[in-house]
Design a protein around this motif. Structure first.
Motif, PDB file in Angstrom:
ATOM      1  N   ILE A  58      -2.712 -17.790  -4.327  1.00 47.92           N
ATOM      2  CA  ILE A  58      -2.383 -16.531  -4.978  1.00 47.92           C
ATOM      3  C   ILE A  58      -3.395 -15.433  -4.687  1.00 47.92           C
ATOM      4  CG2 ILE A  58      -1.163 -17.727  -6.835  1.00 47.92           C
ATOM      5  CD1 ILE A  58      -3.584 -17.017  -8.657  1.00 47.92           C
ATOM      6  N   THR A  59      -4.456 -15.737  -3.950  1.00 52.55           N
ATOM      7  CA  THR A  59      -5.502 -14.747  -3.693  1.00 52.55           C
ATOM      8  C   THR A  59      -5.483 -14.287  -2.248  1.00 52.55           C
ATOM      9  OG1 THR A  59      -6.910 -15.757  -5.384  1.00 52.55           O
ATOM     10  CG2 THR A  59      -7.973 -14.279  -3.814  1.00 52.55           C
ATOM     11  N   ALA A  60      -5.349 -12.977  -2.056  1.00 47.46           N
ATOM     12  CA  ALA A  60      -5.493 -12.370  -0.736  1.00 47.46           C
ATOM     13  C   ALA A  60      -6.803 -11.598  -0.722  1.00 47.46           C
ATOM     14  CB  ALA A  60      -4.322 -11.446  -0.435  1.00 47.46           C
ATOM     15  N   THR A  61      -7.393 -11.431   0.436  1.00 48.36           N
ATOM     16  CA  THR A  61      -8.638 -10.683   0.527  1.00 48.36           C
ATOM     17  C   THR A  61      -8.342  -9.191   0.658  1.00 48.36           C
ATOM     18  OG1 THR A  61      -8.794 -10.746   2.944  1.00 48.36           O
ATOM     19  CG2 THR A  61      -9.686 -12.638   1.736  1.00 48.36           C
ATOM     20  N   THR A  62      -9.345  -8.387   0.366  1.00 45.99           N
ATOM     21  CA  THR A  62      -9.202  -6.944   0.523  1.00 45.99           C
ATOM     22  C   THR A  62      -8.900  -6.589   1.976  1.00 45.99           C
ATOM     23  OG1 THR A  62     -11.615  -6.815   0.715  1.00 45.99           O
ATOM     24  CG2 THR A  62     -10.651  -6.310  -1.435  1.00 45.99           C
ATOM     25  N   THR A  63      -9.490  -7.329   2.902  1.00 45.45           N
ATOM     26  CA  THR A  63      -9.237  -7.081   4.322  1.00 45.45           C
ATOM     27  C   THR A  63      -7.777  -7.353   4.660  1.00 45.45           C
ATOM     28  OG1 THR A  63     -11.514  -7.675   4.906  1.00 45.45           O
ATOM     29  CG2 THR A  63      -9.873  -7.745   6.673  1.00 45.45           C
ATOM     30  N   GLN A  64      -7.247  -8.463   4.165  1.00 47.01           N
ATOM     31  CA  GLN A  64      -5.841  -8.778   4.390  1.00 47.01           C
ATOM     32  C   GLN A  64      -4.933  -7.722   3.785  1.00 47.01           C
ATOM     33  OE1 GLN A  64      -6.039 -12.728   2.577  1.00 47.01           O
ATOM     34  NE2 GLN A  64      -5.124 -13.581   4.426  1.00 47.01           N
ATOM     35  N   PHE A  65      -5.213  -7.373   2.531  1.00 41.72           N
ATOM     36  CA  PHE A  65      -4.353  -6.431   1.815  1.00 41.72           C
ATOM     37  C   PHE A  65      -4.316  -5.082   2.529  1.00 41.72           C
ATOM     38  CE2 PHE A  65      -3.664  -3.595  -2.025  1.00 41.72           C
ATOM     39  CZ  PHE A  65      -2.314  -3.878  -2.117  1.00 41.72           C
ATOM     40  N   GLU A  66      -5.472  -4.593   2.940  1.00 35.74           N
ATOM     41  CA  GLU A  66      -5.501  -3.310   3.646  1.00 35.74           C
ATOM     42  C   GLU A  66      -4.791  -3.408   4.990  1.00 35.74           C
ATOM     43  OE1 GLU A  66      -8.575   0.274   4.937  1.00 35.74           O
ATOM     44  OE2 GLU A  66      -9.270  -1.376   3.665  1.00 35.74           O
ATOM     45  N   ALA A  67      -4.957  -4.527   5.675  1.00 37.29           N
ATOM     46  CA  ALA A  67      -4.262  -4.713   6.957  1.00 37.29           C
ATOM     47  C   ALA A  67      -2.749  -4.734   6.755  1.00 37.29           C
ATOM     48  CB  ALA A  67      -4.726  -6.010   7.622  1.00 37.29           C
ATOM     49  N   HIS A  68      -2.285  -5.355   5.681  1.00 35.25           N
ATOM     50  CA  HIS A  68      -0.854  -5.390   5.391  1.00 35.25           C
ATOM     51  C   HIS A  68      -0.307  -3.977   5.185  1.00 35.25           C
ATOM     52  CE1 HIS A  68      -1.179  -9.758   3.642  1.00 35.25           C
ATOM     53  NE2 HIS A  68      -1.436  -9.701   4.932  1.00 35.25           N
ATOM     54  N   LEU A  69      -0.993  -3.204   4.354  1.00 32.14           N
ATOM     55  CA  LEU A  69      -0.524  -1.848   4.083  1.00 32.14           C
ATOM     56  C   LEU A  69      -0.616  -0.964   5.317  1.00 32.14           C
ATOM     57  CD1 LEU A  69      -0.614  -2.904   1.174  1.00 32.14           C
ATOM     58  CD2 LEU A  69      -1.497  -0.671   0.483  1.00 32.14           C
ATOM     59  N   ASN A  70      -1.640  -1.168   6.106  1.00 32.93           N
ATOM     60  CA  ASN A  70      -1.790  -0.387   7.330  1.00 32.93           C
ATOM     61  C   ASN A  70      -0.642  -0.668   8.296  1.00 32.93           C
ATOM     62  OD1 ASN A  70      -3.496   1.408   9.038  1.00 32.93           O
ATOM     63  ND2 ASN A  70      -3.596  -0.406  10.338  1.00 32.93           N
ATOM     64  N   TRP A  71      -0.288  -1.948   8.448  1.00 33.74           N
ATOM     65  CA  TRP A  71       0.821  -2.311   9.342  1.00 33.74           C
ATOM     66  C   TRP A  71       2.125  -1.713   8.830  1.00 33.74           C
ATOM     67  CZ3 TRP A  71       5.583  -4.464   9.565  1.00 33.74           C
ATOM     68  CH2 TRP A  71       6.041  -4.938  10.799  1.00 33.74           C
ATOM     69  N   LEU A  72       2.364  -1.836   7.549  1.00 37.10           N
ATOM     70  CA  LEU A  72       3.597  -1.327   6.969  1.00 37.10           C
ATOM     71  C   LEU A  72       3.689   0.192   7.123  1.00 37.10           C
ATOM     72  CD1 LEU A  72       3.558  -3.566   3.786  1.00 37.10           C
ATOM     73  CD2 LEU A  72       5.346  -3.607   5.542  1.00 37.10           C
ATOM     74  N   ALA A  73       2.588   0.886   6.822  1.00 37.06           N
ATOM     75  CA  ALA A  73       2.582   2.343   6.942  1.00 37.06           C
ATOM     76  C   ALA A  73       2.831   2.775   8.384  1.00 37.06           C
ATOM     77  CB  ALA A  73       1.258   2.907   6.436  1.00 37.06           C
ATOM     78  N   ALA A  74       2.226   2.046   9.325  1.00 36.13           N
ATOM     79  CA  ALA A  74       2.401   2.383  10.748  1.00 36.13           C
ATOM     80  C   ALA A  74       3.827   2.162  11.215  1.00 36.13           C
ATOM     81  CB  ALA A  74       1.437   1.549  11.592  1.00 36.13           C
ATOM     82  N   HIS A  75       4.578   1.333  10.499  1.00 37.04           N
ATOM     83  CA  HIS A  75       5.963   1.045  10.861  1.00 37.04           C
ATOM     84  C   HIS A  75       6.962   1.744   9.938  1.00 37.04           C
ATOM     85  CE1 HIS A  75       3.896  -2.071  13.180  1.00 37.04           C
ATOM     86  NE2 HIS A  75       4.973  -2.156  13.913  1.00 37.04           N
ATOM     87  N   GLY A 242      -2.254 -12.908  10.591  1.00 33.25           N
ATOM     88  CA  GLY A 242      -1.455 -11.754  10.984  1.00 33.25           C
ATOM     89  C   GLY A 242      -0.090 -12.120  11.523  1.00 33.25           C
ATOM     90  N   PHE A 243      -0.019 -13.189  12.288  1.00 28.42           N
ATOM     91  CA  PHE A 243       1.262 -13.636  12.838  1.00 28.42           C
ATOM     92  C   PHE A 243       2.192 -14.080  11.719  1.00 28.42           C
ATOM     93  CE2 PHE A 243       3.690 -17.406  14.464  1.00 28.42           C
ATOM     94  CZ  PHE A 243       4.593 -16.705  15.244  1.00 28.42           C
ATOM     95  N   GLU A 244       1.644 -14.795  10.751  1.00 32.88           N
ATOM     96  CA  GLU A 244       2.458 -15.274   9.633  1.00 32.88           C
ATOM     97  C   GLU A 244       2.908 -14.119   8.745  1.00 32.88           C
ATOM     98  OE1 GLU A 244       0.327 -19.688   9.382  1.00 32.88           O
ATOM     99  OE2 GLU A 244      -0.484 -17.989   8.260  1.00 32.88           O
ATOM    100  N   PHE A 245       2.071 -13.100   8.594  1.00 38.65           N
ATOM    101  CA  PHE A 245       2.483 -11.896   7.852  1.00 38.65           C
ATOM    102  C   PHE A 245       3.657 -11.233   8.554  1.00 38.65           C
ATOM    103  CE2 PHE A 245       2.158  -7.231   7.790  1.00 38.65           C
ATOM    104  CZ  PHE A 245       2.436  -6.994   6.449  1.00 38.65           C
ATOM    105  N   TRP A 246       3.564 -11.084   9.864  1.00 32.17           N
ATOM    106  CA  TRP A 246       4.650 -10.459  10.632  1.00 32.17           C
ATOM    107  C   TRP A 246       5.943 -11.259  10.501  1.00 32.17           C
ATOM    108  CZ3 TRP A 246       7.096 -12.469  15.102  1.00 32.17           C
ATOM    109  CH2 TRP A 246       7.981 -11.575  15.724  1.00 32.17           C
ATOM    110  N   LEU A 247       5.848 -12.568  10.565  1.00 30.65           N
ATOM    111  CA  LEU A 247       7.036 -13.402  10.394  1.00 30.65           C
ATOM    112  C   LEU A 247       7.642 -13.214   8.999  1.00 30.65           C
ATOM    113  CD1 LEU A 247       6.233 -16.877  12.030  1.00 30.65           C
ATOM    114  CD2 LEU A 247       7.943 -15.215  12.760  1.00 30.65           C
TER     115      LEU A 247
END
Length: 256
Positions: A58-75, A242-247
């Motif tokens: 249930i815990t994501a890191t701040t680095t993961q969370f920011e990367a997720h939002l960055n990818w989503l915003a870029a798309h 990152g690959f699993e997030f994209w999937l």
């Protein structure tokens, strides 16, 4: 070994590797268009240095969370609350970020990143959930005033199917009232604890006055029709790369 045999051998190895990949990951599922709306489910956000926390699903890191939002915003993601998503006439590219339980780190670690992307979110509070560091009333008031939506998650995070109807309904109703008292705003969205519920619990949620409710069903919202009281979400867990997030974003889940 001749060149021809090398081609055959490496071709065979490649097929085996692809089959192994398909057996583990959902790469074979047809990707859903990024224009379809999505609801993401998080719980805790902790500093990237706390790598030991990656073992906690249930815990994501701040680095993961920011990367997720960055990818989503870029798309092309349009970040919204769950209520905004459900009220939208055109939900194309909308992404609703949700957090369950109401951990204090949603304020200290998730919110600064949300503000960086001008992204609202919906946080589902279990106001009397034991054994966690919960958001304080002051944190909740500050976030609510800034556009964060707060939903209900029962009072103590009970497993609804294991409890009698009287207690289940009381927990649902009381959590709505408690969240409204904390925020001074209507509480219109609910999250089923552990994602466990039956038709009678859906009826209780509707009777309590909620207009939306989220589940833990790992699925991308269908393009046209979806039940507002049984909304699926994409689980964002700390172990994913990152690959699993994209999937997950494109297929609904990364594991078969």
């Amino acid at each position: 070994m001749t060149a021809g045999w090398l081609v055959v051998v490496w071709g065979f190895v490649g097929i085996i590797a692809l089959l192994a990949l398909a057996a583990r990951y959902n790469v074979w599922r047809w990707p859903k268009p990024l224009g379809w709306p999505r609801i993401l489910m998080y719980h805790r956000i902790q500093p990237a240095a706390a790598n030991r926390l990656r073992g906690e699903g249930i815990t994501a890191t701040t680095t993961q969370f920011e990367a997720h939002l960055n990818w989503l915003a870029a798309h092309g993601a349009r970040f919204v609350t769950v209520s905004e998503l459900m009220a939208a006439e055109n939900p194309a590219h909308m992404v609703a970020i949700t957090f369950d339980d109401g951990y204090a780190d949603n304020f200290s670690h998730a919110w600064p990143i949300l503000k960086k992307f001008s992204a609202p979110a919906t946080i589902y509070l279990a106001p009397d959930m034991p054994d966690i560091e919960r958001l304080s009333p002051e944190m909740i008031a500050e976030m609510s005033a800034a556009g964060i939506e707060f939903g209900a998650h029962t009072m103590t995070h009970i497993h609804l199917p294991s409890n009698n109807d009287t207690r289940a309904l009381a927990e649902i109703q009381a959590s709505k009232a408690a969240v409204e008292s904390l925020t001074g705003r209507p509480c219109m969205s609910f999250a089923y604890p552990y994602g466990k519920y039956s038709d009678k619990h859906v009826a209780m949620v509707a009777a309590a006055g909620f207009s939306t409710a989220v589940t833990t069903k790992k699925k991308i919202l269908p393009r046209r029709k979806f039940d507002p009281l049984c909304l699926p979400r994409l689980s964002m867990v700390g172990q994913m790369n990152g690959f699993e997030f994209w999937l997950t974003i494109t297929r609904g889940r990364y594991r078969v």
